[in-house]
Design a protein around this motif. Structure first.
Motif, PDB file in Angstrom:
ATOM      1  N   GLU A   1       0.800  -1.165   0.180  1.00 36.93           N
ATOM      2  CA  GLU A   1      -0.143   0.001  -0.008  1.00 36.93           C
ATOM      3  C   GLU A   1       1.003   1.278  -0.004  1.00 36.93           C
ATOM      4  OE1 GLU A   1      -3.159   0.197  -0.028  1.00 36.93           O
ATOM      5  OE2 GLU A   1      -3.463  -1.791  -0.548  1.00 36.93           O
ATOM      6  N   SER A   2       1.873   1.477   0.851  1.00 38.12           N
ATOM      7  CA  SER A   2       2.763   2.333   1.026  1.00 38.12           C
ATOM      8  C   SER A   2       3.886   2.241   0.025  1.00 38.12           C
ATOM      9  CB  SER A   2       3.202   2.564   2.479  1.00 38.12           C
ATOM     10  OG  SER A   2       4.038   1.552   3.052  1.00 38.12           O
ATOM     11  N   MET A   3       3.988   1.105  -0.646  1.00 39.88           N
ATOM     12  CA  MET A   3       5.323   1.054  -1.703  1.00 39.88           C
ATOM     13  C   MET A   3       6.473   1.113  -0.805  1.00 39.88           C
ATOM     14  SD  MET A   3       3.982   2.627  -5.280  1.00 39.88           S
ATOM     15  CE  MET A   3       2.306   2.368  -5.773  1.00 39.88           C
ATOM     16  N   GLU A   4       6.706   0.466   0.402  1.00 37.80           N
ATOM     17  CA  GLU A   4       7.833   0.557   1.040  1.00 37.80           C
ATOM     18  C   GLU A   4       8.012  -0.867   1.620  1.00 37.80           C
ATOM     19  OE1 GLU A   4       9.672   2.894   5.130  1.00 37.80           O
ATOM     20  OE2 GLU A   4       7.536   2.831   4.678  1.00 37.80           O
ATOM     21  N   GLY A   5       9.537  -1.052   1.475  1.00 36.90           N
ATOM     22  CA  GLY A   5       9.976  -2.311   1.810  1.00 36.90           C
ATOM     23  C   GLY A   5      11.086  -2.400   2.932  1.00 36.90           C
ATOM     24  N   THR A   6      11.361  -3.321   3.629  1.00 36.52           N
ATOM     25  CA  THR A   6      12.587  -3.291   4.928  1.00 36.52           C
ATOM     26  C   THR A   6      13.203  -4.535   4.747  1.00 36.52           C
ATOM     27  OG1 THR A   6      11.015  -2.191   6.236  1.00 36.52           O
ATOM     28  CG2 THR A   6      12.947  -3.143   7.311  1.00 36.52           C
ATOM     29  N   VAL A   7      14.427  -4.219   4.839  1.00 37.83           N
ATOM     30  CA  VAL A   7      15.546  -5.362   4.769  1.00 37.83           C
ATOM     31  C   VAL A   7      15.680  -5.715   6.243  1.00 37.83           C
ATOM     32  CG1 VAL A   7      18.037  -6.078   4.468  1.00 37.83           C
ATOM     33  CG2 VAL A   7      16.814  -4.039   3.117  1.00 37.83           C
ATOM     34  N   GLU A   8      15.239  -6.817   6.322  1.00 40.41           N
ATOM     35  CA  GLU A   8      15.072  -7.577   7.939  1.00 40.41           C
ATOM     36  C   GLU A   8      16.294  -8.225   8.423  1.00 40.41           C
ATOM     37  OE1 GLU A   8      12.600  -6.887   9.746  1.00 40.41           O
ATOM     38  OE2 GLU A   8      11.131  -6.284   8.449  1.00 40.41           O
ATOM     39  N   ARG A   9      17.037  -8.818   7.412  1.00 41.99           N
ATOM     40  CA  ARG A   9      18.299  -9.260   7.701  1.00 41.99           C
ATOM     41  C   ARG A   9      19.103  -9.780   6.400  1.00 41.99           C
ATOM     42  NH1 ARG A   9      17.804 -14.835   6.003  1.00 41.99           N
ATOM     43  NH2 ARG A   9      15.478 -15.455   5.875  1.00 41.99           N
ATOM     44  N   VAL A  10      20.570 -10.017   6.669  1.00 38.29           N
ATOM     45  CA  VAL A  10      21.415 -10.512   5.632  1.00 38.29           C
ATOM     46  C   VAL A  10      20.797 -11.788   5.179  1.00 38.29           C
ATOM     47  CG1 VAL A  10      23.718 -10.939   4.801  1.00 38.29           C
ATOM     48  CG2 VAL A  10      23.238  -9.046   6.288  1.00 38.29           C
ATOM     49  N   PRO A  11      20.716 -11.756   3.552  1.00 36.06           N
ATOM     50  CA  PRO A  11      20.112 -13.138   3.171  1.00 36.06           C
ATOM     51  C   PRO A  11      21.305 -14.242   3.457  1.00 36.06           C
ATOM     52  CG  PRO A  11      20.774 -11.782   1.213  1.00 36.06           C
ATOM     53  CD  PRO A  11      21.077 -10.984   2.647  1.00 36.06           C
ATOM     54  N   GLU A  12      20.625 -15.508   3.617  1.00 34.99           N
ATOM     55  CA  GLU A  12      21.425 -16.832   3.840  1.00 34.99           C
ATOM     56  C   GLU A  12      21.602 -17.303   2.449  1.00 34.99           C
ATOM     57  OE1 GLU A  12      19.726 -18.945   7.115  1.00 34.99           O
ATOM     58  OE2 GLU A  12      20.200 -17.508   8.421  1.00 34.99           O
ATOM     59  N   ARG A  13      22.464 -18.414   2.426  1.00 33.64           N
ATOM     60  CA  ARG A  13      22.804 -19.040   1.275  1.00 33.64           C
ATOM     61  C   ARG A  13      21.365 -19.779   0.686  1.00 33.64           C
ATOM     62  NH1 ARG A  13      22.458 -20.178  -2.971  1.00 33.64           N
ATOM     63  NH2 ARG A  13      23.863 -21.601  -4.423  1.00 33.64           N
ATOM     64  N   SER A  14      20.509 -20.350   1.440  1.00 33.32           N
ATOM     65  CA  SER A  14      19.228 -21.138   1.273  1.00 33.32           C
ATOM     66  C   SER A  14      18.432 -20.001   0.666  1.00 33.32           C
ATOM     67  CB  SER A  14      18.580 -21.652   2.661  1.00 33.32           C
ATOM     68  OG  SER A  14      18.660 -20.781   3.507  1.00 33.32           O
ATOM     69  N   ASP A  15      18.494 -18.648   0.905  1.00 37.26           N
ATOM     70  CA  ASP A  15      17.397 -17.811   0.616  1.00 37.26           C
ATOM     71  C   ASP A  15      17.932 -17.179  -1.081  1.00 37.26           C
ATOM     72  OD1 ASP A  15      16.288 -17.448   3.037  1.00 37.26           O
ATOM     73  OD2 ASP A  15      18.014 -16.187   3.793  1.00 37.26           O
ATOM     74  N   ILE A  16      18.976 -17.741  -1.345  1.00 40.22           N
ATOM     75  CA  ILE A  16      19.258 -17.229  -2.983  1.00 40.22           C
ATOM     76  C   ILE A  16      19.469 -18.386  -3.748  1.00 40.22           C
ATOM     77  CG2 ILE A  16      21.227 -16.125  -3.808  1.00 40.22           C
ATOM     78  CD1 ILE A  16      22.501 -15.422  -1.222  1.00 40.22           C
ATOM     79  N   ASP A  17      18.697 -17.749  -5.238  1.00 39.14           N
ATOM     80  CA  ASP A  17      18.426 -18.786  -6.126  1.00 39.14           C
ATOM     81  C   ASP A  17      19.810 -19.567  -6.262  1.00 39.14           C
ATOM     82  OD1 ASP A  17      15.927 -17.674  -6.268  1.00 39.14           O
ATOM     83  OD2 ASP A  17      16.378 -16.519  -7.923  1.00 39.14           O
ATOM     84  N   PRO A  18      19.643 -20.899  -6.278  1.00 42.49           N
ATOM     85  CA  PRO A  18      20.848 -21.727  -6.339  1.00 42.49           C
ATOM     86  C   PRO A  18      21.111 -22.073  -7.919  1.00 42.49           C
ATOM     87  CG  PRO A  18      19.048 -23.149  -5.728  1.00 42.49           C
ATOM     88  CD  PRO A  18      18.438 -21.837  -5.920  1.00 42.49           C
ATOM     89  N   ILE A  19      21.372 -21.067  -8.560  1.00 43.52           N
ATOM     90  CA  ILE A  19      21.618 -21.539 -10.026  1.00 43.52           C
ATOM     91  C   ILE A  19      23.049 -21.742 -10.536  1.00 43.52           C
ATOM     92  CG2 ILE A  19      19.773 -20.121 -10.587  1.00 43.52           C
ATOM     93  CD1 ILE A  19      21.754 -18.104 -11.967  1.00 43.52           C
ATOM     94  N   VAL A  20      23.891 -21.514  -9.259  1.00 42.48           N
ATOM     95  CA  VAL A  20      25.309 -21.567  -9.554  1.00 42.48           C
ATOM     96  C   VAL A  20      25.855 -22.053  -8.462  1.00 42.48           C
ATOM     97  CG1 VAL A  20      25.502 -19.507 -10.789  1.00 42.48           C
ATOM     98  CG2 VAL A  20      25.943 -19.355  -8.543  1.00 42.48           C
ATOM     99  N   ASN A  21      27.066 -22.700  -8.828  1.00 40.14           N
ATOM    100  CA  ASN A  21      28.078 -23.565  -7.637  1.00 40.14           C
ATOM    101  C   ASN A  21      29.323 -22.615  -7.289  1.00 40.14           C
ATOM    102  OD1 ASN A  21      30.025 -24.857  -6.093  1.00 40.14           O
ATOM    103  ND2 ASN A  21      29.960 -26.617  -7.348  1.00 40.14           N
ATOM    104  N   GLU A  22      29.015 -21.669  -6.488  1.00 37.21           N
ATOM    105  CA  GLU A  22      29.899 -20.491  -6.202  1.00 37.21           C
ATOM    106  C   GLU A  22      31.231 -20.749  -5.593  1.00 37.21           C
ATOM    107  OE1 GLU A  22      27.575 -21.214  -2.318  1.00 37.21           O
ATOM    108  OE2 GLU A  22      27.312 -21.259  -4.471  1.00 37.21           O
ATOM    109  N   GLN A  23      31.331 -22.268  -5.298  1.00 38.80           N
ATOM    110  CA  GLN A  23      32.760 -22.760  -4.726  1.00 38.80           C
ATOM    111  C   GLN A  23      33.564 -22.709  -6.088  1.00 38.80           C
ATOM    112  OE1 GLN A  23      33.864 -22.903  -1.731  1.00 38.80           O
ATOM    113  NE2 GLN A  23      36.130 -23.510  -2.733  1.00 38.80           N
ATOM    114  N   LEU A  24      33.158 -22.837  -7.199  1.00 38.34           N
ATOM    115  CA  LEU A  24      33.827 -23.023  -8.568  1.00 38.34           C
ATOM    116  C   LEU A  24      34.182 -21.758  -8.838  1.00 38.34           C
ATOM    117  CD1 LEU A  24      31.926 -25.693 -10.737  1.00 38.34           C
ATOM    118  CD2 LEU A  24      33.897 -25.965  -9.433  1.00 38.34           C
TER     119      LEU A  24
END
Length: 204
Positions: free
Chosen positions: A174-197
């Motif tokens: 309604e107010s077009m406002e968002g809040t960053v609650e915390r730093v994203p964890e690995r499980s929150d991020i789309d696993p499309i890559v193997n970041e270790q490589l």
């Protein structure tokens, strides 16, 4: 600033992953690399270097980051304490343009980047027009009060209303406002890559 403006569907087909949401259906219809030898291209055995390079390129194109900027993100991640690959993903996820995309203020990262570039976004009440701006837990991201900003964001939010919100953000549509609650964890991020490589590629 230069950015990739070429065909997106071809990129997704090259890597076999829907790097841009709009290319998912194209990938379903033609799940093989582009070009006249596309159907046979997948049979070739790739070297370890080629696989690692592909992982890096996938991540780069997904977030719309140039090579020099991507290396800076890696160097920043490597200098911090913790798992380098996970920190690298967190740095990319907490870019302002990506956060606007996750909040539904843009139906793609490119659209969200343009909204930020054109000065439609406020962070903690201050106008920020730098897409790479790093947000922090507690930051409030809001669409500016101008009529043009509100109308643009409203159109975008209509397009993204069915897209689920990630757990590390909250949004008040309604107010077009968002809040960053915390730093994203690995499980929150789309696993499309193997970041270790990617870490191993830059560590060579």
């Amino acid at each position: 600033m230069a950015r990739y403006t070429g065909p997106r569907a071809k990129l997704s087909r090259r890597f076999g992953v829907a790097l841009f949401g709009s290319t998912a259906k194209t990938l379903e219809r033609r799940p093989f690399p582009p070009g006249q030898h596309g159907l046979r291209a997948g049979r070739k055995k790739k070297s370890d270097y080629s696989i690692a390079l592909g992982e890096k390129q996938k991540l780069r194109f997904m977030y719309g980051v140039l090579e020099k900027q991507f290396r800076s993100y890696y160097e920043e991640a490597a200098s911090r304490r913790g798992v380098t690959g996970e920190i690298l993903l967190q740095l990319l996820e907490t870019r302002l343009d990506n956060v606007c995309f996750r909040l539904g203020f843009g139906n793609s990262r490119a659209a969200a980047r343009q909204i930020v570039n054109h000065g439609h976004v406020l962070v903690n009440g201050q106008r920020v027009d730098i897409p790479s701006y790093q947000v922090k837990p507690g930051d409030k991201i809001k669409i500016g009060g101008k009529a043009s900003s509100q109308q643009l964001a409203l159109r975008m939010m209509d397009l993204t209303q069915s897209v689920p919100l990630v757990d590390w953000l909250t949004v008040d549509r309604e107010s077009m406002e968002g809040t960053v609650e915390r730093v994203p964890e690995r499980s929150d991020i789309d696993p499309i890559v193997n970041e270790q490589l990617i870490v191993e590629l830059y560590s060579r």
